[in-house]
Every structure is written in structure tokens, then in C-alpha cells.
Design an enzyme around this catalytic site. Structure first.
Site, PDB file in Angstrom:
ATOM      1  N   ASP A  73      27.632  11.229 -11.171  1.00 44.47           N
ATOM      2  CA  ASP A  73      26.608  10.789 -11.990  1.00 44.47           C
ATOM      3  C   ASP A  73      25.462  10.035 -11.559  1.00 44.47           C
ATOM      4  O   ASP A  73      25.760   9.438 -10.430  1.00 44.47           O
ATOM      5  CB  ASP A  73      27.243  10.292 -13.300  1.00 44.47           C
ATOM      6  N   GLU A 112      30.634   7.010 -13.164  1.00 44.76           N
ATOM      7  CA  GLU A 112      30.918   5.929 -12.540  1.00 44.76           C
ATOM      8  C   GLU A 112      29.617   4.836 -12.701  1.00 44.76           C
ATOM      9  O   GLU A 112      29.977   3.816 -12.824  1.00 44.76           O
ATOM     10  CB  GLU A 112      31.027   6.097 -10.885  1.00 44.76           C
TER      11      GLU A 112
END
Length: 422
Positions: free
Chosen positions: A72, A136
Site C-alpha cells: 500500500d 502498513e
């Protein structure tokens, strides 16, 4: 076989903005590359499209090493970028786009290293576990936290891990300093609330929660947190003194950080705790005193200093402001000095004779916190040789994020050497 730059470009083209539509397309791409190379990936989701990929490659020793990265990225406004943030274009020998540094470039190096090892028939010297994680850039609830809680068996036998925010070059004269992270500051994201008495805005307030909250935030923002030198940061400063040939004055570390420029940035934010107000919310009409006001604060504390940090926050806020945790994570620390740190340093020096590896502590946080909970000690080591004109820290979550192709190729060679001694 795809080059590391091509893999990096491909990954950037998947818009995995968090919050957003999820990491599934990028995860499927990674899983396909691994599967085509004969590595069997395990793909799972914590929620629809919040996808993680984990794979294990047998090595000569069952004592496993984990390499983890996240798929991400934070949001990017195309209007603020010279090139579209999800184009993955290669211009002036740099791969451009959101995630080039944080951290699809690092994921690309890991993948390219493994593909190259498979093509050359190289076996890792220890079992190798790869994890390409979701979420994350938020709390990790849909990524690393889910992985260690629900798929713990995938990490059996892992004792150490490497991931982002370390192993990159910082130029200083005729040497290149490579900070290798041996710890992180802990995370304390807090929601603060002040309660008071609602009333008409034209009348004297009995107990205005907005004023109470602002006064508390002002005290928190103005507070000068004391310097607290942890052993790892002290070791970094000693190393930098030897590299520069000049003693660093421990009694004036803020000034010394400014004097040392890019080298000083390696310890400027790591010598004390911090608490920054980031969000405010109160009221619904200009002539109404609300009954409550809220704020969010990004707090960070050094290893071993959580209790001191929270006690100080409570004292500064005062009794009329309550706090609750949005996210509280310990400050992990990996062994230093250690044989594994020496392995990491040796792989850098073998590929760059001008390298001077040093320990340091990250100012922010990574998925290493989740893995630390299950006994896996994490090091920040995503090796990159960077051009002197590139502001590495400035590109994290910044605009025009990019990574040199030659830097990615360097990192792939370092990782290959680390994993195989080849």
C-alpha cells in the site's frame, strides 16, 4: 526475466492508495511472478481486497530470515506532481511514482533478487520467508497484525527480519554512510477530548472545552522534550564522529544535527520523544459553545521510554483533558552489536568499498512492530545507492517520489550477496 526497474514500474502502476480500493491487484501480480519462478505463494485477505502474499523458500539452514514489505501507499495528488504518481515512468534513469521509495522499489528489489537466484540456481543459505503486506500505511490491522495473529505458522523458525528505512546511502565527502536501522520509536496515536458546558456564543462561557483543549495542545506543542540518548543512538553518534573526524558535542545535539546536514538527519528526530497535534474538531455553529472538543496527536517515544512519555503528556494536558489510544505500539529494538548486523554491513561494503555502515533508530514506524510481538527482531535494510542530490527523507510521502535505476540494481546485488554469499 523482468528487470528490477520494470518490476518497480509495474508495481507503481497499481493504485494501492490507503485508504482506497485495496492491494489485491498488486498482490496478484507479485504472486504470479513468484509462482512462475517456482515459488509457491500463500495469498490471503483480512478483508475484501486487503491482500497479503507470503512465500517460503527452503535454504541450507532452517533458521529463517524474513524479508517483508508493504504494497500500500499514501495518497498522491496528480496536480502536485511533474509526472503522474501512478505512471511508473522511467525518466533520467529514475523510476517515478508513489511508492518508488516507500516501498514498492524495495519490494521490487526483493522480487528481482529471488527471481535472479532461481534463474541462476542459487539456494539461500538459510530458509527465506517473503511477505508482501497490506495496510502498513495505516495501523497494519489488515496487514502485518492480521498476518501474525491469523497466519502465525507461516513465520515459524524466523528469528530475524529486514525491511524498509535503512541501508540507503548518505554521501559525505569521499565516503558513503549507510544507516542500518536497529530500532524504531514507539507509536502513540491519541485522541484527546475536553468536555465543558454548552451555551450561546455571545455570553461569557462557563467552561469552554475548545479553549481548554487549545490551551492543553499549546502546552504540549511548546514543550521541549529532553534529550534521551539510547545506546543505539549513542553508537550512531560515535560512528559519525569517527567518520567526519570531528567530535560531536553531546550537550548541543540540535545544533550539531544542523551542522552535519544530511548526516545530522540520522539522529535529529531520534534523540527525544515527540508529540505533534495533527487534527482538530469542535462545534457545529459559530454562535454555539460546544459541549466537547477533540484533537488527535501523533506521539512517538524512544525504546524504553513509554512510561515517561505518557506521564509527561498527561501532566502537560492537565486533568480536564482525557486521552484514548487510536494506536499504541511498543518501540522495538534489535540486537546491536550483533553477528547479523555485521552480515548486513559486510554485504554493503562488498558491493561499495566506500560504504560506512552505521546503526540508527528510525523516527517513524514500520511493520517490524508486529513481527517483534512474535519474537522476530527487525532491521531496517533495503539497500539503495542514492545520488547526492536526492533527498531520501523528503521523498517519503512527498511529491515527485523517485528512485534511481542504478540504485535498485545495486540493492539487488547487495541482497543477493546477503542471502547467498554469492
Amino acid at each position: 526475466m523482468k528487470s528490477v526497474a520494470e518490476i518497480c514500474s509495474d508495481l507503481i502502476r497499481f493504485d494501492t492508495t490507503n485508504p482506497g480500493a485495496g492491494e489485491r491487484p498488486a498482490a496478484e501480480y507479485v504472486a504470479t511472478l513468484l509462482s512462475d519462478a517456482g515459488v509457491e505463494p500463500v495469498v490471503f485477505e483480512s478483508a475484501p481486497r486487503r491482500t497479503t502474499v507470503v512465500a517460503r523458500i527452503p535454504g541450507d539452514s532452517p533458521d529463517a530470515l524474513l524479508i517483508h514489505g508493504h504494497l500500500d501507499v499514501v495518497p498522491a495528488d496528480p496536480a502536485e506532481w511533474e509526472l503522474h504518481p501512478f505512471s511508473g515512468e522511467i525518466v533520467d534513469d529514475c523510476v517515478y511514482g508513489r511508492g518508488a521509495v516507500d516501498m514498492k522499489g524495495s519490494c521490487a528489489m526483493t522480487i528481482a533478487t529471488v527471481l535472479g537466484m532461481r534463474e541462476r540456481g542459487l539456494r539461500p543459505k538459510r530458509d527465506l520467508v517473503l511477505a508482501f503486506l497490506a495496510d502498513e500505511e495505516a495501523t497494519g490491522d489488515f496487514g502485518s497484525r492480521h498476518a501474525v495473529a491469523e497466519h502465525r505458522e507461516l513465520f515459524d523458525g524466523v528469528s530475524e527480519a529486514i525491511s524498509e528505512s535503512g541501508g540507503y546511502s548518505v554521501n559525505h565527502g569521499d565516503v558513503r554512510v549507510y544507516p542500518v536501522a536497529v530500532g524504531e520509536r514507539g507509536t502513540s496515536w491519541m485522541k484527546l477530548t475536553a468536555h465543558g458546558v454548552a451555551g450561546h456564543g455571545s455570553r461569557p462561557a462557563i467552561d469552554n472545552p475548545v479553549a481548554t483543549l487549545v490551551e492543553g495542545l499549546s502546552r504540549l506543542s511548546a514543550y521541549q522534550w529532553p534529550v534521551r540518548l539510547t545506546p543505539s543512538v549513542a553508537a550512531l553518534i560515535q560512528n559519525l564522529s569517527e567518520i567526519t573526524g570531528q567530535a560531536i558535542d553531546l550537550d548541543r545535539l540540535d545544533a550539531e544535527a544542523e551542522r552535519l546536514g544530511s548526516l545530522g538527519s540520522l539522529f535529529k528526530a531520534q534523540i527525544r520523544n515527540s508529540a505533534n497535534p495533527t487534527m482538530l474538531e469542535a462545534g457545529y455553529k459559530v454562535n454555539v459553545v460546544p459541549s466537547s472538543a477533540e484533537a488527535h496527536v501523533d506521539g512517538r517515544y524512544l525504546p524504553g521510554l513509554q512510561e515517561e512519555f505518557l506521564a509527561t503528556v498527561d501532566e502537560l494536558l492537565g486533568p480536564k483533558i482525557s486521552r484514548e489510544f487510536v494506536n499504541l505500539e511498543e518501540a522495538p529494538a534489535a540486537p546491536y552489536p550483533s553477528d547479523f548486523f555485521d552480515e548486513l554491513a559486510g554485504s554493503l561494503v562488498a558491493e561499495d568499498p566506500l560504504a560506512r555502515p552505521v546503526p540508527y533508530v528510525m523516527s517513524g514506524g514500520t511493520d517490524a512492530k508486529s513481527f517483534d510481538r512474535i519474537g522476530i527482531k527487525g532491521y531496517g535494510f533495503a539497500p539503495l545507492m542514492l545520488r547526492p542530490d536526492l533527498d531520501y527523507f523528503g521523498m517519503f510521502h512527498g511529491k515527485d517520489e523517485r528512485v534511481p535505476v542504478e540504485g535498485l540494481e545495486f540493492g539487488t546485488r547487495v541482497l543477493t550477496r546477503l542471502l547467498t554469499s554469492a
